[in-house]
Motif scaffolding. Sequence first.
Motif, mmCIF file in Angstrom:
data_model
loop_
_atom_site.group_PDB
_atom_site.id
_atom_site.type_symbol
_atom_site.label_atom_id
_atom_site.label_comp_id
_atom_site.label_asym_id
_atom_site.label_seq_id
_atom_site.Cartn_x
_atom_site.Cartn_y
_atom_site.Cartn_z
ATOM 1 N N GLN A 175 44.835 -12.778 7.203
ATOM 2 C CA GLN A 175 44.675 -12.479 5.772
ATOM 3 C C GLN A 175 44.219 -13.708 4.991
ATOM 4 N N PHE A 176 43.354 -14.514 5.601
ATOM 5 C CA PHE A 176 42.978 -15.780 4.976
ATOM 6 C C PHE A 176 42.239 -15.565 3.652
ATOM 7 N N GLU B 245 42.317 -15.891 -2.377
ATOM 8 C CA GLU B 245 42.296 -15.237 -3.678
ATOM 9 C C GLU B 245 43.641 -15.336 -4.391
ATOM 10 N N ASN B 246 44.713 -15.293 -3.606
ATOM 11 C CA ASN B 246 46.055 -15.307 -4.203
ATOM 12 C C ASN B 246 47.012 -16.077 -3.293
#
Length: 270
Positions: free
Chosen positions: A78-79, A84-85
């Motif tokens: 989930q890089f 982004e967050n």
Amino acid sequence: MALQFPQIDPVIFSIGPLSVRWYGLMYLIGFMFAMWWAGKEAKKPNSGWNKDQVGDLVFYSMLGVILGGRIGYVLFYQFSHFIENPIYLFRVDQGGMSFHGGALGVITAIVVYALKNKRSILSVGDFVVPMVPVGLFAGRIGNFINGELWGRVTDVPWAFVFPTGGPQPRHPSQLYEAFFEGLVLFVMLLWFRKKPRPAGSVAGLFLAGYGVFRFAIEYFREPDAHIGLYGGIISQGQILSLPMVIAGAVLMIWAYKREDKHTSAKQVKS
């Protein structure tokens, strides 16, 4: 014809805002087994371990599994979401753990523990790895109960229709992993360590064994939708498993060559 996935509530029970989930229980089972196994091994004659030492080692390893597993999942799978967050790294309530990240976390914990206590890193690694497959087995059963990480579409008689996997029957790849990465690997390690082995060889067998099993089972497991297959051939899990196979094989070869040199040197002196 396909087996319908049993409707299992991922929450065992709730008390107010506190919910006990099957997946969390599986982690607890893995950690409890590790504590029991380490204590049992420490009680053996000339083990070189005592109760306090194994307690500290298991605690270090638990931290490695949890922190490494979460960080590894975010960085490996989930890089873009993390970029982004960045707060997503701490959103453990949304799930997401990576074995490869957890493995790196445990290796880090072993190194830190060994250096802090002036022990052989390889010997500590050999002591730890037999505890891991049972935790892997429990974790994969937790994945199955949650109906997640299902396999690719198939027509085998034991295929399941998972609620979140669409109407098509799929391989229960979680159970494949539980069997091979958990039970079979555990039996392999028990058999291998029945005789005295060179330091590092048990850890090497675990790395290579897990890597081979995971690489093979990835052909039955559905790739992550947002990643897919690289070149239409290889999955992220296979890419992460290849270094384990290589590192494990190299470690075993090096351990035996190192042992042969020491044996030869002793024979020359005598």
